[in-house]
Enzyme design. Structure first.
Site, short mmCIF file in Angstrom:
data_model
loop_
_atom_site.label_atom_id
_atom_site.label_comp_id
_atom_site.label_asym_id
_atom_site.label_seq_id
_atom_site.Cartn_x
_atom_site.Cartn_y
_atom_site.Cartn_z
CE LYS A 40 -0.11 -0.90 4.90
NZ LYS A 40 -0.86 -1.06 6.14
CE1 TYR A 270 8.30 31.92 5.37
CE2 TYR A 270 9.12 29.68 5.03
CZ TYR A 270 8.57 30.86 4.53
OH TYR A 270 8.32 30.97 3.20
C1 LIG Z 1 0.06 -1.97 6.79
C2 LIG Z 1 -0.45 -3.26 7.28
C3 LIG Z 1 0.43 -4.31 7.58
C4 LIG Z 1 1.94 -4.16 7.54
O1 LIG Z 1 2.41 -3.50 8.69
P1 LIG Z 1 3.98 -3.24 8.90
O2 LIG Z 1 4.07 -2.68 10.27
O3 LIG Z 1 4.37 -2.24 7.87
O4 LIG Z 1 4.66 -4.54 8.72
C5 LIG Z 1 -0.13 -5.52 7.90
N1 LIG Z 1 -1.47 -5.69 7.96
C6 LIG Z 1 -2.34 -4.70 7.71
C7 LIG Z 1 -3.80 -4.96 7.80
C8 LIG Z 1 -1.87 -3.45 7.38
O5 LIG Z 1 -2.73 -2.47 7.12
#
Ligand SMILES: *Cc1c(COP(=O)(O)O)cnc(C)c1O
Length: 388
Positions: A40, A270
């Site tokens: 993702k 800033y």
């Molecule tokens: C993002 C996610 C993961 C992976 O988590 P990490 O901490 O990046 O390994 C696993 N399961 C779900 C449902 C997620 O949304």
């Protein structure tokens, strides 16, 4: 000419390191455990298409994304394996998700009904997984009510609407105290025991990277690593002599675009939050929060110049960061400044930057914006990258 010959700032993506991190997860969870690569947020900022091209030869079970659009992008990149959309699908995106043959993760019976409607229209039908909420509280069906929803889900499923998996998500797998995860595992086990289908029919999964490192697959069939693959330590707060080591897969670099000697009293940025104490030597870097450098690093961040640590001074701007080069006389315009990664003997880890910014490595990686070109290392050979 590669991007970093001309760019003012860029992200280096080390695909061989990504592949080795995948293999480390494989060894850690052991044979027979399936791996769902969480890709993702554009593969945590590395570029989802290049991530899947690099990992496809290693034959993961499938991929996890958060949105329909991300799933479609993976199909367009050529993925034929299952793609789980781990977030509940907004009703308006159900048709597109079905067209792409994505696997919906169901958190509510009304979602299952919509997915059933889509499955009836699609030759070949559709798959779904059920998320069970065991304490995360964001989505998932209530573990306490499994005996109520279980038979309803079973009743909907069939040849066209195939129930192929069930999962939960740990909320505290990265904390020293593992009691939260143990409680969640017990609830999940309880719910699994009440499902009106045999466990063998379903792919059972629970562990993210942190949980996979600490507990393995936790007696499930699959794990869902994300951050570890992309070079982030999932358990930076836990002493881990024995834990498998993650290999950095991302570096963040920019160029010095201006160097000046400034007299005492000169202010920077800033709010003029930093004032030169004596004569100081400042370098302006061509990178800022518009690229994903957290503004919270103002007066707290560090960079590496010519293999030495230099502090960020003043507030981070959208496009610029100033570092204090005092004592480093040989640095000049055009030099590379490293914000994440190695330069000579020195290194700034992703975790160090995250800690200084008061956040986690996931947020740093996914915050790197499209303005930064991704410079891909390890191109060529099998599983190489097709370019930008
Ligand atoms: C993002 C996610 C993961 C992976 O988590 P990490 O901490 O990046 O390994 C696993 N399961 C779900 C449902 C997620 O949304």
């Amino acid at each position: 000419m590669s991007n970093h010959d001309v760019a003012r700032a860029w992200v280096e993506v080390d695909l061989p390191a990504l592949r080795r991190n995948y293999q480390t997860i494989e060894r850690t969870v052991g044979p027979g455990v399936a791996i769902i690569v969480m890709a993702k947020a554009d593969g945590y900022g590395l570029g989802a298409a290049r991530v899947v091209r690099a990992l496809e030869p290693l034959a993961p079970w499938g991929y996890g994304v958060a949105t329909t659009e991300e799933g479609i992008a993976l199909r367009q990149a050529g993925v034929r394996r299952p793609i789980l959309v781990c977030e509940p699908l907004p009703p308006a995106s159900v048709a597109a998700a079905a067209d792409a043959g994505l696997t919906a993760c169901i958190s509510h019976l009304s979602q299952l009904e919509r997915w059933a409607g889509a499955a009836a229209q699609r030759p070949g039908g559709l798959d779904f997984h059920i998320e069970i909420d065991t304490g995360m509280g964001r989505c998932g069906l209530d573990w306490r009510k499994t005996s109520e929803w279980g038979p309803v889900v079973r009743g909907h499923s069939g040849k066209e609407l195939r129930w192929t998996g069930v999962f939960t998500h740990f909320h505290s797998a990265d904390t020293v105290d593992d009691s939260g995860s143990l409680t969640q595992w017990a609830r999940f086990g309880d719910a699994l025991g009440q499902l009106p289908v045999s466990r063998e029919e379903l792919l059972v999964h629970a562990a993210n990277s942190a949980a996979a490192l600490r507990f393995g697959a936790s007696r499930a069939d699959a794990v869902r690593p994300g951050i570890f693959l992309y070079g982030g330590d999932p358990i930076p707060d836990i002493a881990q002599e024995a834990a498998p080591r993650v290999e950095p897969a991302v570096a963040l670099r920019s160029r010095i675009i201006l160097v000046r000697e400034v007299p005492p009293g000169t202010t920077v940025g800033y709010g003029a939050t930093y004032t030169a104490q004596g004569w100081e030597r400042w370098a302006t870097l061509g990178i800022g929060y518009g690229d994903g450098v957290p503004r919270s690093l103002s007066n707290r961040g560090v960079a590496l110049v010519r293999g030495r640590r230099v502090p960020m001074v003043g507030r981070i701007s959208m496009d610029l960061v100033v570092v204090n080069l005092t004592g480093i006389t040989d640095a000049e315009v055009g030099d590379i400044a490293t914000l994440i990664g190695r330069d000579g003997a020195e290194e700034i880890t992703l975790e160090e930057m995250a800690a200084r910014a008061g956040t986690i490595n996931h947020e740093i990686l996914t915050g790197l914006t499209p303005r930064l070109p991704r410079v891909v290392l390890g191109v060529g050979g099998s599983g190489g990258d097709g370019g930008q």
